[in-house]
Write a protein that holds these residues in place. Structure first.
Motif, PDB file in Angstrom:
ATOM      1  N   GLU A   1      -5.269  -7.490   3.208  1.00  0.00           N
ATOM      2  CA  GLU A   1      -6.716  -7.343   3.252  1.00  0.00           C
ATOM      3  C   GLU A   1      -7.239  -7.212   4.679  1.00  0.00           C
ATOM      4  O   GLU A   1      -8.192  -6.481   4.932  1.00  0.00           O
ATOM      5  N   GLN A   2      -6.588  -7.887   5.624  1.00  0.00           N
ATOM      6  CA  GLN A   2      -7.010  -7.802   7.019  1.00  0.00           C
ATOM      7  C   GLN A   2      -6.860  -6.383   7.559  1.00  0.00           C
ATOM      8  O   GLN A   2      -7.779  -5.828   8.168  1.00  0.00           O
ATOM      9  N   LEU A   3      -5.692  -5.770   7.323  1.00  0.00           N
ATOM     10  CA  LEU A   3      -5.462  -4.434   7.861  1.00  0.00           C
ATOM     11  C   LEU A   3      -6.247  -3.374   7.090  1.00  0.00           C
ATOM     12  O   LEU A   3      -6.676  -2.374   7.662  1.00  0.00           O
TER      13      LEU A   3
ATOM     14  N   LEU B   1       0.871  -1.170   0.000  1.00  0.00           N
ATOM     15  CA  LEU B   1       0.000   0.000   0.000  1.00  0.00           C
ATOM     16  C   LEU B   1       0.906   1.217   0.000  1.00  0.00           C
ATOM     17  O   LEU B   1       1.717   1.399   0.917  1.00  0.00           O
ATOM     18  N   THR B   2       0.792   2.041  -1.041  1.00  0.00           N
ATOM     19  CA  THR B   2       1.678   3.198  -1.188  1.00  0.00           C
ATOM     20  C   THR B   2       0.874   4.478  -1.119  1.00  0.00           C
ATOM     21  O   THR B   2      -0.109   4.651  -1.849  1.00  0.00           O
ATOM     22  N   VAL B   3       1.307   5.371  -0.232  1.00  0.00           N
ATOM     23  CA  VAL B   3       0.641   6.658  -0.037  1.00  0.00           C
ATOM     24  C   VAL B   3       1.634   7.769  -0.345  1.00  0.00           C
ATOM     25  O   VAL B   3       2.749   7.783   0.197  1.00  0.00           O
ATOM     26  N   VAL B   4       1.252   8.697  -1.214  1.00  0.00           N
ATOM     27  CA  VAL B   4       2.101   9.838  -1.573  1.00  0.00           C
ATOM     28  C   VAL B   4       1.437  11.109  -1.061  1.00  0.00           C
ATOM     29  O   VAL B   4       0.238  11.328  -1.270  1.00  0.00           O
TER      30      VAL B   4
ATOM     31  N   VAL C   1       3.886  -4.871   9.811  1.00  0.00           N
ATOM     32  CA  VAL C   1       4.045  -4.300   8.474  1.00  0.00           C
ATOM     33  C   VAL C   1       5.418  -3.645   8.373  1.00  0.00           C
ATOM     34  O   VAL C   1       5.841  -2.934   9.293  1.00  0.00           O
ATOM     35  N   ARG C   2       6.120  -3.876   7.267  1.00  0.00           N
ATOM     36  CA  ARG C   2       7.383  -3.173   7.014  1.00  0.00           C
ATOM     37  C   ARG C   2       7.050  -1.895   6.263  1.00  0.00           C
ATOM     38  O   ARG C   2       6.488  -1.924   5.166  1.00  0.00           O
TER      39      ARG C   2
END
Length: 330
Positions: A137-139, A15-18, A109-110
């Protein structure tokens, strides 16, 4: 809203957030390195966090707790795996049980944080790596993406608040929970200089003196685990005398020192029966110098209140001013 994109890769389990900000890169980095700042946005607004430990160094650990509107608590931790200040850092992020141990019922999570300069300021790209699609999917089902959006929406107000976290402010005390306090101040010097000034007896005796007219006839200090510590102060006019004794519990030069401390006096030279505190010192490089943070754990709230009421913060500020003016300046 600083977030400009969110992308999920179900093949790479990421999951990538910018997010983009109109502040210099270093200012954005400091917001994450400084426990006073990160706890103002790490967590949704209705679940503010408190960081009881924050070691922005490889091998370091951060611990925090988020408290909801009804008093519900959710604890978490970071294990710092890589640091390239002020460009990137990598942590292993996970949940904790009530006793602070990792909660293995939820996946860890890394997380990779990459900071880059842009034409308008700086950009932060946060990439979360999950161990499996099920973990991702769980998180996500637990609201991780929504939580990150809500949390990062608060960063703008923090990074724009330059005055509250700038060098030159006096020593500040923040209460943490029922039995802890964080004492913070930016010292105009490098991490190595600040560390040495706190563990070298010949330097401690030059600045950690309290008000004018006091001297330190006894200063036995160092940073070896198990080393016995003893400092004594004397009013050179009246002869009044007191001090502290303790032991080094943990040391990771020049970024972390944990010691115990109990008050001693001529009538009680060993401090028998005196309340004992656990003092965790963490020097962190920031813009303007080194953020020196002490997290002090007291036996109970009453002892904490009594110690702070003695003017401890004011006395420490006098010492830090002398440290800058007498030791670091010359």
């Amino acid at each position: 809203m600083p977030i400009t994109s969110v992308a999920t890769d179900t093949d790479a389990y990421t999951l990538t957030v910018v997010a983009d900000f109109t502040v210099p890169l270093r200012r954005l980095w400091d917001a994450y390195a400084d426990p006073r700042q990160i706890e103002r946005f790490w967590g949704p607004p209705e679940y503010p966090s408190t960081f009881t430990r924050h070691d922005a160094v490889v091998g370091g650990v951060s611990t925090y707790v988020m408290i909801g509107p009804d008093g519900e608590r959710s604890g978490g931790y970071w294990e710092w795996e890589a640091v390239d200040a002020p460009h990137s850092f990598v942590v292993r992020d996970g949940f904790t049980n009530e006793d602070g141990t990792p909660n293995t019922d939820f996946p860890s999570v890394r997380m990779e944080f990459a900071f880059a300069e842009t034409a308008l300021g700086s950009r932060l790209t946060t990439t979360s790596h999950f161990g499996s699609l099920e973990a991702l999917e769980q998180l996500k089902a637990m609201g991780m993406e929504e939580g990150m959006r809500a949390a990062m929406a608060q960063i703008d107000a923090v990074v724009e608040d330059l005055q509250a976290f700038a060098a030159g402010r006096a020593t500040e005390v923040q209460l943490l929970g029922d039995t802890q306090a964080r004492v913070s101040r930016i010292i105009r010097g490098s991490v190595e200089q600040v560390w040495q000034a706190h563990v070298d007896p010949s330097l401690l005796g030059r600045w950690q003196l309290g008000p004018d007219g006091w001297s330190m006839p006894v200063c036995e200090y160092g940073a070896e685990v198990g080393q016995q510590l003893r400092t004594e102060w004397q009013n050179d006019e009246s002869g009044e005398r007191f001090g502290f004794a303790g032991v080094v519990v943990e040391a990771a030069p020049p970024r972390r020192l944990v010691t115990t401390e109990r008050m001693i006096s001529p009538q009680n030279p060993d401090g028998a029966g005196s309340p004992e505190t656990l003092n965790e010192m963490t020097p962190t490089p920031v813009d303007g110098g080194t953020l020196l943070a002490y997290v002090i754990t007291y036996p109970d709230a009453e002892v904490r209140e009594a110690v702070l009421a003695t003017g401890m913060a004011e006395g420490m500020e006098t010492g830090y001013q002398r440290l800058e003016q007498v030791v670091l300046a010359g």
